[in-house]
Design an enzyme around this catalytic site. Structure first.
Site, PDB file in Angstrom:
ATOM      1  N   LYS A   1     -12.101  -2.329   6.757  1.00  0.00           N
ATOM      2  CA  LYS A   1     -11.340  -3.286   7.553  1.00  0.00           C
ATOM      3  C   LYS A   1     -11.777  -3.270   9.005  1.00  0.00           C
ATOM      4  CE  LYS A   1      -8.303  -3.510   3.942  1.00  0.00           C
ATOM      5  NZ  LYS A   1      -7.561  -2.638   3.049  1.00  0.00           N
TER       6      LYS A   1
ATOM      7  N   ASP B   1      -1.693   6.423   6.610  1.00  0.00           N
ATOM      8  CA  ASP B   1      -2.726   5.509   6.114  1.00  0.00           C
ATOM      9  C   ASP B   1      -2.947   4.465   7.208  1.00  0.00           C
ATOM     10  OD1 ASP B   1      -4.230   3.512   4.942  1.00  0.00           O
ATOM     11  OD2 ASP B   1      -2.873   3.171   3.247  1.00  0.00           O
TER      12      ASP B   1
ATOM     13  N   TRP C   1       0.833  -1.210   0.000  1.00  0.00           N
ATOM     14  CA  TRP C   1       0.000   0.000   0.000  1.00  0.00           C
ATOM     15  C   TRP C   1       0.858   1.247   0.000  1.00  0.00           C
ATOM     16  CZ3 TRP C   1      -4.308  -1.320  -1.886  1.00  0.00           C
ATOM     17  CH2 TRP C   1      -4.914  -2.535  -1.545  1.00  0.00           C
TER      18      TRP C   1
END
Ligand code: PLP
Length: 362
Positions: free
Chosen positions: A197, A173, A103
């Site tokens: 999530k 993030d 990511w």
């Protein structure tokens, strides 16, 4: 109703049962509305209350003060990989990126379209098995910001203290560990996270941004890509994800009912410890991809002595009602995502299952 199984999926992921039950109970007719949350106007008074309540509870849980805006945007965390540099990189057009997984790399890729990301550190040569140490960071004091990924969903590593970045704004993030523990939000200029999530369904991204950063957003940006416009319109410049925001509100209410983020963190530590202890007492039969000091509390990677055994384990586990355990292809093996809503009993049962498997296949 068909029985619920243990859902170890990395995302979209398990939600708290009381949240699902409340949403179900009110799905035909939301109290005070006489219609479903799926049908209500985002401009209605009743929706306004839901929106404000979700925001208020989220801020209470993380202790976010009024120096910050909380936005509910769309486009996933992936759109933030673009919005962060578009809004915040100019005028210096350079920023530091700490690269700890897939990511982070995707965030760098988008930043390159705007300016010059500097790789302040990367553990890629070790297949991202650990979080870099402070002394490894090559930070530029003139960078527009430092970007980090607090939990690396795929590699199963997590930061437990913030990097020290001086006066440069820190942007995180936190898609896969937001609300899993208390944070000192004041150490961050911005935190963003896709909801799917640890806080809700897919389709909402929560952005926590310090208000002074909003001044960086240029009027020349496309409207929907501009943080300042979203802040001025309380995330309702266009039709927001009403259902997703409603569920986030219910998840925050659930977290508050169980004692807030300190209680949640304690449970998360207990759950992860069950699995890591199982590894550490298995004479090397089970191991994680992550090095011991970087082990994630949310995503636990599981490797076995060989790939055949891993395949066999996944097959048997699926039959036994443990779903979503297949690891990401870049790590291999298995991955147990044990987010906030994942029940402790599920981890206890998985550990018993792993120990049995080892006995039969050791
Ligand atoms: C899942 C994930 C993303 C991508 O989220 P989308 O909502 O699919 O864009 C980004 N960062 C991290 C850390 C993730 O776990």
């Amino acid at each position: 109703m068909e029985k619920r199984i243990y859902n170890f999926s990395a995302g979209p992921a398990v939600l708290p049962e009381p949240v699902l039950l409340e949403a179900q109970e009110h799905l035909m007719s939301l109290p005070g509305a006489g219609m479903s949350i799926l049908e209500i106007s985002h401009r209605s008074k009743r929706y306004d209350e839901i929106h404000a309540d979700a925001k208020k509870r989220f801020k209470e849980l993380l202790g976010i003060n009024d120096n910050y805006e909380v936005l509910f945007l769309q486009g996933g965390a992936s759109l933030q990989f673009s919005m962060v540099p578009l809004n915040l990189m100019p005028p210096v057009n350079k920023a530091d990126y700490i690269v700890t997984g897939t990511w982070s790399k995707k965030a760098v890729k988008e930043a390159k379209r705007v300016g010059t990301p500097n790789i302040a550190a990367s553990t890629e040569s070790e297949n991202f098995a650990r979080i870099p140490k402070q002394e490894e960071l090559k930070l530029d004091p003139e960078a527009a910001y430092v970007h980090m990924t607090s939990n690396n969903t795929i590699y199963g590593t997590e930061w437990f203290t913030e990097p020290e970045v001086g006066n440069v704004p820190l942007i995180c993030d936190a898609s896969s560990d937001i609300l899993s523990r208390k944070l000192d939000v004041n150490k961050y200029a911005m935190i963003y996270a896709g909801a799917q999530k640890n806080m809700g369904p897919a389709g909402v991204t929560v952005v926590v941004i310090r208000k002074d950063l909003l001044e960086r957003s240029s009027d020349s940006l496309h409207t929907m890509l501009n943080y300042k416009i979203h802040a001025e319109n309380d995330s309702m410049y266009n039709t927001c994800n009403t259902f997703g925001i409603y569920i986030i509100g219910l998840v925050c209410k659930w977290l508050q009912s169980i004692g807030g983020l300190d209680a949640m963190y304690k449970m998360n530590v207990e759950k992860a410890k069950l699995l890591y202890d199982c590894f550490d007492t298995s004479d090397g039969y089970f191991r994680g991809h992550a090095q011991a000091d970087s082990r994630s509390l949310m995503n636990v990677t599981i490797r076995l002595p060989n790939e055949e055994l891993e395949k066999k384990l996944i097959g048997e586990a699926t039959k036994a009602g443990f779903d979503g355990l297949k690891g990401h292809r870049s790590v291999g093996g298995l991955r147990a995502s044990i987010y906030n809503a994942f029940p402790k009993q599920g981890v206890v049962d998985l550990v018993a299952f792993l120990n049995d498997f080892r006995k039969n296949n050791g």
